[in-house]
Design a protein around this motif. Structure first.
Motif, mmCIF file in Angstrom:
data_model
loop_
_atom_site.group_PDB
_atom_site.id
_atom_site.type_symbol
_atom_site.label_atom_id
_atom_site.label_comp_id
_atom_site.label_asym_id
_atom_site.label_seq_id
_atom_site.Cartn_x
_atom_site.Cartn_y
_atom_site.Cartn_z
ATOM 1 N N ALA A 149 0.892 -1.090 0.007
ATOM 2 C CA ALA A 149 0.108 0.044 0.002
ATOM 3 C C ALA A 149 0.979 1.259 -0.067
ATOM 4 O O ALA A 149 1.878 1.307 0.819
ATOM 5 C CB ALA A 149 -0.926 0.124 1.332
ATOM 6 N N LEU A 150 0.716 2.056 -0.758
ATOM 7 C CA LEU A 150 1.384 3.253 -1.183
ATOM 8 C C LEU A 150 0.530 4.346 -1.342
ATOM 9 O O LEU A 150 -0.607 4.393 -2.114
ATOM 10 C CB LEU A 150 2.170 3.317 -2.200
ATOM 11 N N ASP A 151 0.599 5.774 -0.634
ATOM 12 C CA ASP A 151 0.222 6.685 -1.117
ATOM 13 C C ASP A 151 0.684 7.721 -2.023
ATOM 14 O O ASP A 151 2.052 8.155 -2.034
ATOM 15 C CB ASP A 151 0.191 7.841 0.467
ATOM 16 N N ARG A 200 -3.470 0.370 -3.423
ATOM 17 C CA ARG A 200 -3.167 -1.102 -3.033
ATOM 18 C C ARG A 200 -3.214 -1.904 -4.070
ATOM 19 O O ARG A 200 -3.816 -1.912 -4.878
ATOM 20 C CB ARG A 200 -4.282 -1.507 -2.059
ATOM 21 N N ILE A 201 -2.072 -2.731 -3.824
ATOM 22 C CA ILE A 201 -1.893 -3.935 -4.881
ATOM 23 C C ILE A 201 -1.769 -5.183 -4.252
ATOM 24 O O ILE A 201 -0.812 -5.394 -3.296
ATOM 25 C CB ILE A 201 -0.547 -3.535 -5.784
ATOM 26 N N ARG A 214 11.243 8.038 -9.453
ATOM 27 C CA ARG A 214 12.078 8.000 -8.261
ATOM 28 C C ARG A 214 11.843 9.134 -7.079
ATOM 29 O O ARG A 214 12.261 8.750 -5.735
ATOM 30 C CB ARG A 214 13.632 8.185 -8.737
ATOM 31 N N ALA A 215 10.976 9.847 -7.340
ATOM 32 C CA ALA A 215 10.429 10.845 -6.458
ATOM 33 C C ALA A 215 9.938 10.090 -5.198
ATOM 34 O O ALA A 215 9.779 10.454 -3.774
ATOM 35 C CB ALA A 215 9.553 11.801 -6.808
ATOM 36 N N HIS A 216 9.406 8.778 -5.536
ATOM 37 C CA HIS A 216 8.537 8.263 -4.317
ATOM 38 C C HIS A 216 9.472 6.954 -3.622
ATOM 39 O O HIS A 216 9.105 6.068 -3.036
ATOM 40 C CB HIS A 216 7.471 7.321 -5.096
ATOM 41 N N LEU A 217 10.990 7.233 -3.591
ATOM 42 C CA LEU A 217 11.931 6.418 -3.138
ATOM 43 C C LEU A 217 11.348 6.019 -1.545
ATOM 44 O O LEU A 217 11.368 4.929 -1.269
ATOM 45 C CB LEU A 217 13.219 6.700 -3.258
ATOM 46 N N ALA A 223 6.966 1.394 2.585
ATOM 47 C CA ALA A 223 5.839 0.353 2.281
ATOM 48 C C ALA A 223 6.353 -0.953 2.066
ATOM 49 O O ALA A 223 5.716 -2.059 2.480
ATOM 50 C CB ALA A 223 5.126 1.084 1.004
ATOM 51 N N LEU A 224 7.619 -1.080 1.633
ATOM 52 C CA LEU A 224 8.092 -2.313 1.494
ATOM 53 C C LEU A 224 8.549 -3.170 2.711
ATOM 54 O O LEU A 224 8.558 -4.177 3.095
ATOM 55 C CB LEU A 224 9.473 -2.244 0.444
#
Length: 239
Positions: A149-151, A200-201, A214-217, A223-224
């Protein structure tokens, strides 16, 4: 490249994130961005030179050492160099399987030889327990866990590329995954988009690469870490 490969060098253990440096193209700001998030530094063979040239002495170096000259070796304390001569695995795999950390950010593994880069993506799946994110010039790549899950802001590119037959479900994507069977030869999932908010995946098998800007590193690393990982049995099933 599974558990039959022995742990043939000392493990590197950290309570913090680890930056793993390879010998491929990387801008100075790539290494600094990774280290801001994952402050411990390990190198894969010739990646030690890249780290040294940027002013950092790696805490451990793993690989067959065919890219580390005698002149460069003397720049690293001898006890930090762990030569692994077997040729069944890549230097990326050699390093990744010896790291124990909350997560790994891999820098210098994209943008050069295509065969090397493809072997890195194989390594992400083979070594999912490392929770590794590959940092590229524009994107990050990770092996998608069973659920994540990521925002993400509306319109964020969310690409999924299967290396095996994978099915799944999603929320928060413009084009849901539900009802589709993904396979590298028949259906891929690149250039999807976040609809805004929580994405959500959930996947029914291992082998799916998740690619984000890459801005979401930092968000991907969080999340990981929060996600459960594939079991060895589920990872072996796709090979």
């Amino acid at each position: 490249m599974g558990d039959n490969v022995p742990f043939d060098a000392p493990l590197f253990s950290s309570d913090e994130g680890v930056t793993l440096v390879g010998g491929g193209p990387a801008a100075p700001h790539d290494l600094h961005e990774a280290l801001a998030l994952a402050p411990r530094i390990v190198a894969a063979d010739g990646g030690a030179v890249a780290a040294l040239d940027a002013g950092f002495v790696p805490e451990a170096v793993y690989g067959d050492m065919d890219s580390l000259s005698a002149e460069d070796r003397v720049r690293i304390p001898a006890g930090r160099i762990h030569a692994i001569p077997e040729q069944m695995t890549t230097d990326f795999d050699k390093a990744l399987r010896h790291v124990r950390a909350p997560f790994v950010v891999a820098v210098g593994f994209t943008g050069a030889r295509v065969d090397h880069e493809l072997s890195v993506y194989h390594g992400l799946i083979a070594r999912a327990e490392a929770r590794c994110i590959v940092l590229g010039a524009q994107d990050i790549v990770l092996h998608a866990p069973p659920e994540i899950a990521l925002d993400l802001p509306e319109g964020t590119r969310v690409s999924l590329f299967p290396l095996a037959r994978v099915t799944g479900r999603s929320e928060g994507l413009d084009w849901p995954l539900d009802g589709h069977a993904f396979h590298p030869a028949t259906r891929i999932g690149t250039s999807n988009r976040a609809s805004g908010g929580r994405v959500r995946i959930a996947l029914d098998g291992a082998g799916m690469l998740l690619i984000l800007p890459r801005a979401h590193l930092a968000g991907a690393a969080r999340a990981l870490q929060a996600a459960s990982l594939w079991s060895r049995a589920s990872k072996d099933a796709w090979v």
